[in-house]
Every structure is written in C-alpha cells, then in structure tokens.
Design a protein around this motif. Structure first.
Motif, mmCIF file in Angstrom:
data_model
loop_
_atom_site.group_PDB
_atom_site.id
_atom_site.type_symbol
_atom_site.label_atom_id
_atom_site.label_comp_id
_atom_site.label_asym_id
_atom_site.label_seq_id
_atom_site.Cartn_x
_atom_site.Cartn_y
_atom_site.Cartn_z
ATOM 1 N N LEU A 173 -24.074 77.180 -18.091
ATOM 2 C CA LEU A 173 -23.833 78.062 -16.939
ATOM 3 C C LEU A 173 -25.099 78.250 -16.085
ATOM 4 C CD1 LEU A 173 -21.792 80.656 -18.966
ATOM 5 C CD2 LEU A 173 -20.944 79.604 -16.858
ATOM 6 N N CYS A 216 -22.374 80.447 -23.117
ATOM 7 C CA CYS A 216 -21.000 80.603 -23.614
ATOM 8 C C CYS A 216 -20.841 79.945 -24.984
ATOM 9 C CB CYS A 216 -20.003 80.027 -22.607
ATOM 10 S SG CYS A 216 -18.354 80.776 -22.714
ATOM 11 N N HIS A 228 -21.188 76.767 -25.817
ATOM 12 C CA HIS A 228 -20.623 75.413 -25.877
ATOM 13 C C HIS A 228 -21.577 74.452 -26.601
ATOM 14 C CE1 HIS A 228 -17.872 76.417 -22.172
ATOM 15 N NE2 HIS A 228 -17.792 77.306 -23.141
ATOM 16 N N GLU A 243 -15.854 73.018 -18.793
ATOM 17 C CA GLU A 243 -14.822 74.021 -19.106
ATOM 18 C C GLU A 243 -14.938 75.224 -18.179
ATOM 19 O OE1 GLU A 243 -12.745 77.291 -20.175
ATOM 20 O OE2 GLU A 243 -14.908 77.347 -20.433
ATOM 21 N N GLU A 244 -16.183 75.530 -17.740
ATOM 22 C CA GLU A 244 -16.443 76.766 -16.978
ATOM 23 C C GLU A 244 -15.918 76.686 -15.545
ATOM 24 O OE1 GLU A 244 -17.423 79.456 -18.264
ATOM 25 O OE2 GLU A 244 -18.581 78.994 -20.049
ATOM 26 N N HIS A 252 -21.773 84.800 -21.449
ATOM 27 C CA HIS A 252 -22.108 84.868 -20.010
ATOM 28 C C HIS A 252 -23.154 85.944 -19.725
ATOM 29 C CE1 HIS A 252 -18.388 82.496 -18.386
ATOM 30 N NE2 HIS A 252 -18.706 82.124 -19.613
HETATM 31 ZN ZN LIG Z 1 -17.649 80.708 -20.606
#
Ligand SMILES: [Zn+2]
Ligand SMILES: [Zn+2]
Length: 402
Positions: free
Chosen positions: A81, A102, A104, A136-137, A366
């Motif tokens: 992110l 997140c 990942h 995915e975000e 996040h």
């Molecule tokens: Zn996320």
C-alpha cells in the motif's frame, strides 16, 4: 496443536526471514516484479511447474501427483500500500512511502512455506495450483488473472484463500458459511446548478443546498429502505462545492462508498440512491448525474468447502481456537470474484489481540504501525498443507475412510 504444525516448525525460520525480506521491499498493485520473481524462483526450485504473467505480475505454481483428476487452488495476494511505515521494526520498509500494511507479505510467505513443505512431505493425488495474485488492494488483480484464463488454464474444483485479522488472537481461525465480506461500489453524484452572486440566490440554482439535503436524505436509504435484518453501508466520504462565501457555485459533488452483504440488497441500494439523487435534485431545480463504479462483489463462502475448511482448522488448532460462526465484515476482497466462478472458502487467521505482548499484531491493517505476526507463518502453512492432504486425499485412503 496438530502434528502437521509440529513437523513444519523446524523449517519455519527460513520463511519468517523470507516474510521480512518481502516486507522490506513492498510493491504496489501490478508492480510486484521483485516479489513475483522471488515467488517464481522458489516454486521452480521445489519442482513446481511455474506459469508467469497472469494478470501482469501474477504467478501460478502447479504440482501434479498421482492420477486423480481432482484439482485444488490456493490463493495468496502480493501487493502493498502507499503508506509510510511507522512500525519501528528492524525489517521495516526500505521503500519510502510504500508499506506492506495489509500483511500480504505474510500471506505470500505462508503459501510459500506450504509450497515447500507440500512438495517435500505431503502425499496427495491430483493437481495443486498455487495462485499468487497481484493487486488485491482495489485494483482487482483477481479479475485480471481470470481474464488471462486462470481457471481455464488451471481448472480448480475448489479455491481457498486466507487473510490475517488484527484483534483476533494469534493463530485463531475464523470463518463462516455464506456472505462473509461486503460488495463495495464507488459512486460520484454531481449536482449541476446555476452559479451566481451570493447576495442574489433567487437568480441562481444552488447546488450546495441541494447537496446538503441529499447527504441527509441518503442516510434514510439504510434506515428506511433496507430490511433491518440486513447489513448495508452508505458513506458520503467527500462533499465538494464552492470556493468563496459570496459565490454560489455551478456544481457540487458527493463521493460515496456503498456496501452490502447481499446481492439483492446491493441492487436495491443502487436503485434507491439513483431515485433519491434525481428526486432531491429536481426539488431544488438542479440536475443530478450519478456515476456508479462497481467494485468488488459480495464474498460468498460455499457450504461444503466451508465445512471442510472448518474441519481442517479444528484438526490443526483445536476447536477452542476456531470460530465457525465468525461475524461477516463490511470490508471487501477481490477473492469474491474467484468464488463467483469456483466454490471455496475464505478464512481469517488472527494476527493477535495484544495479549501475546505483540502490539503490532493487534494494530489494524492499513495503519502505519501494523505488522504481520510471524508466529502465523507456521500456522498458515500447516493449514494449507493439511487442506491439500484432505482435499486431494489419495484414493486408497478415501476408500478406508480416513
Ligand atoms: Zn488491505
Ligand atoms: Zn489485504
């Protein structure tokens, strides 16, 4: 704790180190080049047939054993992110303004740890497809992989995924049958009026007053139009209009986030928001333009696959650490699109509630202070390994009903 976990533990340090390495080099949606390369190289080294370039940076590692036509898909996401990390960890992001906030990095490491263990130590009959997904975000990497023929090239009888969840005790496994995560739509409503002098409002058509009224009217969609026993969210996250106190602007705009846990409710929200926007605008002599952008779908876990995932979770962690009736979440996840094509189950793995002394584990995803809980690398890998063993059980074992 199960036997699978014990046999995995000796090799877990290598994958904790790998998780931290991935964490140091976070990459945004569709730019997961370094991570993708790392995943592909490792999988190939363990004997997987590696396919790259699905959805850009996506990777599928395939392992076939025996003669069964059964096939299983396990999915992890790889993207980070645009957040500046403040976790203070020695392995914190080395890339300014980017962060694995997140977890990942952890999802990728858990599936890699499982890949290594399965290749070496798990007996199975059928085809295993390990799906490493980009973006995915919000950017919908799952759909991009599917557009590149994911399930045509690598058919799966079922597909499973897992996400860490801060606030849930470390290593606890939560899941539910049916709708588990919400659909998410982005909506812009632009109100077109007639600008003018603030001193002479009767010579203008004021979109600011119409916008203020519309924000309040939209609150009635959830409270008056949706069945009280259903969940829905209508958030007006931005309201933009005007620049000066004595100028009536020509336009005002609202930005909405609209979520539901049911496909019918989602459609109903769409109809009511359109109708309210038009009627409210008309009542103020302005014109409403609604721009609806469909985001992620409702994530629905199918019954048989959810039952299997829950059984595997209990076998691994014991019933006290498994919640089979976990509450649904109003967050969204693009694994929902895979579940629209293939049955399966999405499960949450507790990242910690702070009771283990790991404050970063309880910090919400996040958030700049978040970090994936490395104690889960072994738990997650053991869950994947056990799931493969159960789903792709050799026929001889099936026959004797183990
Ligand atoms: Zn996320
Ligand atoms: Zn995530």
């Amino acid at each position: 704790m199960g036997h699978m976990l014990e046999s995995l533990l000796p090799q877990v340090d290598e994958f904790v180190a790998l998780r931290r390495e991935i964490h140091r080099f976070p990459e945004l949606a569709f730019s997961e080049h370094r991570t993708s390369e790392l995943v592909a190289t490792r999988l190939a080294g363990w004997g997987y047939e590696v396919h790259r370039g699905l959805g850009g940076t996506g990777v599928v590692g395939q392992l076939r054993r025996g003669s069964s036509s059964r096939s299983l898909g396990l999915r992890a996401d790889m993207d980070a992110l645009p957040i500046a990390e403040a976790s203070g960890r020695p392995w914190a992001s080395a890339c300014a303004g980017l962060m694995h906030a997140c977890g990942h990095d952890g999802h990728t490491a858990m599936l890699l740890a499982a890949a290594s263990y399965i290749a070496r130590s798990v007996e199975f009959d059928g085809t295993l497809n390990l799906i490493f997904q980009p973006a995915e975000e919000g950017a919908g990497g799952a759909v991009k992989m599917m557009e590149d023929g994911l399930f045509e090239r690598f058919p799966c009888d079922a597909v499973f995924a897992m996400h860490n969840m801060p606030g849930v005790p470390q290593g606890h496994l939560w899941l539910r049958e049916g709708a588990s995560m919400a659909s998410s739509d982005d909506v812009t409503i632009t109100l077109h009026g007639t600008g003018g002098h603030g001193a002479m409002p009767h010579r203008a058509a004021d979109p600011v007053v119409a916008a203020a009224s519309l924000v309040m009217a939209l609150q009635t969609v959830v409270s008056r139009n949706v069945d009280p026993l259903q969940a829905a969210v209508v958030t007006v996250g931005a309201l933009n209009a005007g620049k000066a106190n004595n100028v009536i602007p020509a336009q005002a705009s609202l930005e909405l986030s609209v979520r539901a846990l049911d496909r019918g409710v989602r459609q109903h929200l769409r109809e009511r928001i359109h109708a309210l926007a038009q009627a409210q605008a008309e009542s103020f002599s302005v014109r409403a333009e609604v721009n609806w952008r469909e985001g992620y779908a409702v994530l629905v876990n199918t019954p048989a696959e959810t039952a299997l995932a829950a059984d595997v979770a209990e076998q691994l962690a014991g019933p006290a650490r498994v919640n089979r009736q976990a509450p649904p979440l109003t967050a969204s996840e693009d694994f929902a699109f895979m579940l629209e094509k293939v049955p399966g189950c999405y499960l949450l793995i507790g990242n910690g509630d702070g009771s283990d002394g790991n404050a970063a584990g309880a910090c919400m995803v996040h958030n700049p202070g978040y970090d994936f809980n490395d104690d889960n690398v072994a738990v997650g890998a053991a869950y994947w390994s056990l799931l493969v063993q159960r789903f792709l059980q050799p026929a001889a074992r099936l026959a004797i009903g183990s």
